[in-house]
Design a protein around this motif. Structure first.
Motif, mmCIF file in Angstrom:
data_model
loop_
_atom_site.group_PDB
_atom_site.id
_atom_site.type_symbol
_atom_site.label_atom_id
_atom_site.label_comp_id
_atom_site.label_asym_id
_atom_site.label_seq_id
_atom_site.Cartn_x
_atom_site.Cartn_y
_atom_site.Cartn_z
ATOM 1 N N UNK A 231 1.203 -1.279 0.081
ATOM 2 C CA UNK A 231 -0.618 0.028 -0.165
ATOM 3 C C UNK A 231 0.686 1.086 0.315
ATOM 4 N N UNK A 232 0.383 2.459 -0.567
ATOM 5 C CA UNK A 232 0.883 3.890 -0.374
ATOM 6 C C UNK A 232 0.248 4.275 0.474
ATOM 7 N N UNK A 233 0.027 3.805 1.464
ATOM 8 C CA UNK A 233 -1.442 4.709 2.822
ATOM 9 C C UNK A 233 -0.695 4.241 3.248
ATOM 10 N N UNK A 234 -0.643 5.451 4.837
ATOM 11 C CA UNK A 234 -0.580 4.830 6.028
ATOM 12 C C UNK A 234 -1.250 3.851 7.056
ATOM 13 N N UNK A 235 -1.982 4.427 7.279
ATOM 14 C CA UNK A 235 -3.331 3.807 8.234
ATOM 15 C C UNK A 235 -3.507 2.141 7.212
ATOM 16 N N UNK B 94 12.236 23.145 2.873
ATOM 17 C CA UNK B 94 13.104 22.161 2.610
ATOM 18 C C UNK B 94 13.672 21.999 1.939
ATOM 19 N N UNK B 95 15.172 21.283 1.246
ATOM 20 C CA UNK B 95 15.298 21.527 0.143
ATOM 21 C C UNK B 95 14.709 19.457 0.167
ATOM 22 N N UNK B 96 14.288 19.363 -2.022
ATOM 23 C CA UNK B 96 13.287 18.856 -1.749
ATOM 24 C C UNK B 96 14.193 17.098 -1.968
ATOM 25 N N UNK B 97 15.214 17.427 -1.929
ATOM 26 C CA UNK B 97 16.329 15.746 -1.893
ATOM 27 C C UNK B 97 15.769 15.217 0.241
ATOM 28 N N UNK B 98 15.164 16.501 0.667
ATOM 29 C CA UNK B 98 15.513 15.904 2.184
ATOM 30 C C UNK B 98 14.597 14.937 2.783
ATOM 31 N N UNK B 99 13.420 14.593 1.956
ATOM 32 C CA UNK B 99 12.441 13.862 2.566
ATOM 33 C C UNK B 99 12.601 12.388 1.721
ATOM 34 N N UNK B 100 11.817 11.512 2.125
ATOM 35 C CA UNK B 100 12.113 10.293 1.913
ATOM 36 C C UNK B 100 10.319 10.058 0.819
ATOM 37 N N UNK B 101 10.435 10.652 -0.780
ATOM 38 C CA UNK B 101 9.055 10.753 -1.082
ATOM 39 C C UNK B 101 8.474 8.968 -1.359
ATOM 40 N N UNK B 102 8.911 8.458 -1.248
ATOM 41 C CA UNK B 102 8.442 6.627 -1.208
ATOM 42 C C UNK B 102 7.702 6.885 0.102
ATOM 43 N N UNK B 103 7.156 7.506 1.063
ATOM 44 C CA UNK B 103 6.817 7.864 2.203
ATOM 45 C C UNK B 103 5.433 7.400 2.156
ATOM 46 N N UNK B 104 4.637 6.613 2.501
ATOM 47 C CA UNK B 104 3.002 6.051 2.595
ATOM 48 C C UNK B 104 2.395 7.837 2.521
ATOM 49 N N UNK B 141 -1.846 25.191 -8.652
ATOM 50 C CA UNK B 141 -2.520 24.347 -9.365
ATOM 51 C C UNK B 141 -2.632 23.092 -9.449
ATOM 52 N N UNK B 142 -1.936 22.252 -8.276
ATOM 53 C CA UNK B 142 -1.908 21.007 -8.022
ATOM 54 C C UNK B 142 -3.529 20.222 -7.280
ATOM 55 N N UNK B 143 -5.028 20.770 -7.661
ATOM 56 C CA UNK B 143 -6.097 20.906 -7.120
ATOM 57 C C UNK B 143 -6.865 19.565 -6.922
ATOM 58 N N UNK B 144 -5.578 18.615 -8.681
ATOM 59 C CA UNK B 144 -6.503 17.370 -9.212
ATOM 60 C C UNK B 144 -5.579 16.383 -8.598
ATOM 61 N N UNK B 145 -4.572 16.471 -8.231
ATOM 62 C CA UNK B 145 -3.324 15.799 -7.606
ATOM 63 C C UNK B 145 -3.460 15.229 -6.426
ATOM 64 N N UNK B 151 4.753 10.088 -4.210
ATOM 65 C CA UNK B 151 6.517 9.580 -5.817
ATOM 66 C C UNK B 151 6.079 9.224 -6.622
ATOM 67 N N UNK B 152 4.707 9.578 -7.202
ATOM 68 C CA UNK B 152 4.199 9.079 -8.145
ATOM 69 C C UNK B 152 3.925 11.049 -9.121
ATOM 70 N N UNK B 153 4.170 11.756 -8.055
ATOM 71 C CA UNK B 153 4.629 13.065 -8.331
ATOM 72 C C UNK B 153 5.502 13.759 -9.433
ATOM 73 N N UNK B 154 5.689 14.690 -9.769
ATOM 74 C CA UNK B 154 6.885 15.169 -11.046
ATOM 75 C C UNK B 154 7.414 16.131 -9.887
ATOM 76 N N UNK B 155 8.957 15.971 -10.023
ATOM 77 C CA UNK B 155 9.690 16.556 -9.601
ATOM 78 C C UNK B 155 8.787 18.067 -8.973
#
Lengths: 295, 268
Positions: A231-235, B94-104, B141-145, B151-155
């Protein structure tokens, strides 16, 4: 195969262990410090030994406190060496826990001498024996339930972990994802780090005293790592972790009872089998992920 | 000490307290100074670029001001009061690279983190928080996202999510570490527009920037940093070939960047 009350309790203890460790394991995995549980569960040895030397009892609460304190010291020294000696995080962890573990061994073998506190018991535990250590007898409509001490202790730990995770849920999410932004906002990432370390120390000590360290380390890391793939959500990740943990405990014990006799052996270690099943479930999750991610 | 106090005397507008005052700030790792004796008085409502070569201590300046890394010496005042008392008025990107973008988490959840400070400890996220976060996402401009895993967003989209999170904080002062690093043209444009919106709302933005060519167009105040403050002042007075040479030393490639910046400035 015959299923006894004993077997039910072994599975219950396994599930309690999987739930209480897996809950914390999620945040350890997400903070990229999965091996911290391994480090802490080894490094608590000198704490146990000193606690024993001071009190002369095997089950004293001081052993527990000593172990938790050395667990926290591990976390503290690891961070300190990482920051001040510029040693990479994994290496500093390796330095700290092996040193503490070695001190623990010396204390136990040298100073504590021929006592019944023996290293292999601390490391490998014995989930099969937990139902024999009954802490509490309850009578429910004529049926006498003999609740093992391990089940009682692990239930308390699980409740504590659940409360702390739920109470600070948004803080865990924030400080795990972006510790700098969290700290700048007044949610101290350092404080949450040590809270997580304290919970990990309490949980691993309580759990491995009951069931041995291999299953504790496995349940701390493997179900959350598998859940992260699913999953890619925390809960949902927390829920998957719980499901995988429960399945590992149940299937692990069943496998330990049924598989070895097929090949003409005695029953295998249930704790070991629970770890093996968790590993298999992880493999399944890993194999199913590329298919799912492609859609 | 000199620059800051001179500016203070010279400018009537500076009689109101500075948005950010940094005094004698020094940060050292193992006795080696990273930034040395920084004195800065930064005016309210300015778009401030922090510029300097690699290793000049730009990120360190931001992080030590926010007390994310320990200071060896110095103090930081926000609107005349210590940072600790003004935390809620400062947003940090913070700088973009400072976090893990795979975070759920998804984009909306990250932006909602900007509202946590207002909630305080323990209190769970409310519907109103999510609504603020949704508005902030729409603003970049990201209302639809909103429900997309990060991780599925562009840089560039990831960078905009970070900016939206800062917007959701509704702060008065924004510290941004390299928001323009490796973003696409449309994101760059979106960030520039955002900076102008913030400025017209009277906010102060302190932005670490690496592209000398765009510095004079995007910002109106310049801090030149190379371990020490080389110069700090209004863009038109401070963005000079001599000051840049002092900041960058003899690094030729960077100087050619600067020269192209001058030619662009001359054109506009």
């Amino acid at each position: 195969m015959t299923w006894l009350w004993l077997d039910t309790w072994i599975v219950v203890v396994g599930i309690l262990c999987a739930l209480s460790t897996g809950l914390l394991g999620n945040f350890l995995v997400l903070r990229r410090m999965s091996m911290m549980g391994d480090a802490i569960s080894h490094a608590v040895l000198p704490g146990l030994a000193i606690g024993y030397l001071l009190t002369g009892e095997r089950t004293s609460v001081w052993l527990f406190i000593g172990a938790v304190l050395t667990g926290l010291l591990t976390a503290f020294f690891t961070t300190w060496i990482n920051r001040n000696a510029k040693v990479e995080h994994g290496a500093s962890m390796g330095i700290v826990f092996t040193s503490l573990f070695a001190i623990g061994l010396i204390l136990m073998v040298g100073a504590a001498g021929n006592v019944e506190l023996d290293a292999s018991c601390v490391l490998f535990g014995a989930i099969e024996l937990t139902p024999l250590d009954v802490a509490w007898q309850v009578s429910l409509g004529g049926v006498v339930l003999e609740i093992p001490r391990a089940a009682l202790v692990l239930s308390v730990v699980l409740i504590i972990n659940l409360l702390v995770i739920l109470l600070f849920f948004k803080e865990w999410r924030l400080t795990s994802f972006d510790p700098d932004m969290a700290t700048a906002n007044g949610f101290s990432a350092g404080l949450m780090h040590y809270l997580l370390m304290a919970l990990t120390a309490v949980t691993t000590v309580a759990a491995f005293e009951a069931v041995g360290s291999i299953i504790v380390i496995a349940m701390l890391i493997v179900p959350p790592a598998a859940a992260h793939l699913l999953t890619d959500r925390l809960v949902p990740m927390l829920i998957w972790t719980a499901l995988i943990g429960i399945a590992s405990a149940l299937l692990g014990h069943l496998a330990a009872l049924t598989i070895p006799p097929l090949f003409g052996f005695e029953d295998a270690s249930s704790a070991g089998m629970m770890g093996v099943v968790a590993g298999c479930l992880f493999t399944l999750a890993a194999l199913s992920t590329p298919l799912r991610r492609r859609t | 000490m000199s620059n800051a106090t001179q500016d203070h005397r010279a400018r009537p507008s500076a009689s109101t307290p500075s948005a950010i005052s940094i005094r004698d700030l020094t940060v050292a790792y193992q006795q080696k100074p990273v930034i040395w004796d920084i004195d800065l008085e930064l005016p309210k409502g300015a778009l401030i670029a922090v510029v300097g070569p690699n290793g000049a201590g730009k990120s360190t300046l931001l992080k030590s001001a926010l007390e994310l890394i320990p200071r060896t010496a110095g103090e930081v005042l926000v609107d005349g009061a210590p940072f600790r008392k003004q935390r809620h008025r400062v947003a940090y990107v913070p700088q973009r690279e400072s976090v893990d973008w795979d975070f759920p988490v998804n984009a909306l959840e990250v932006v909602t983190m900007g509202t946590y400070r207002r909630l305080g400890w323990f209190r769970p996220v409310t519907r109103a928080c999510r609504e603020r976060a949704r508005n902030a996402l729409a603003q970049v401009g990201l209302a639809d996202y909103a429900t997309r895993q990060i991780s599925k967003l562009s840089g560039g989209q990831q960078q905009r999510v970070f900016l939206a999170r800062a917007l959701a904080q509704d702060a008065d002062i924004y510290f941004m570490d390299e928001p323009f690093a490796a973003v696409d043209a449309s994101t760059e444009q979106a960030i520039v527009e955002l900076l102008h919106t913030l400025r017209s709302a009277g906010k102060t933005c302190l932005v670490v920037h690496h592209d000398l060519a765009t510095v004079p167009r995007y910002f109106n105040w310049l801090v030149l940093l190379n371990m020490r403050v080389v110069k700090s002042g209004p863009m038109d007075e401070t963005f000079t070939a001599e000051n840049l040479r002092k900041t960058y030393g003899g690094k030729l490639s960077l100087m050619s960047d600067a020269i192209s910046a001058f030619s662009q400035q001359a054109k506009s």
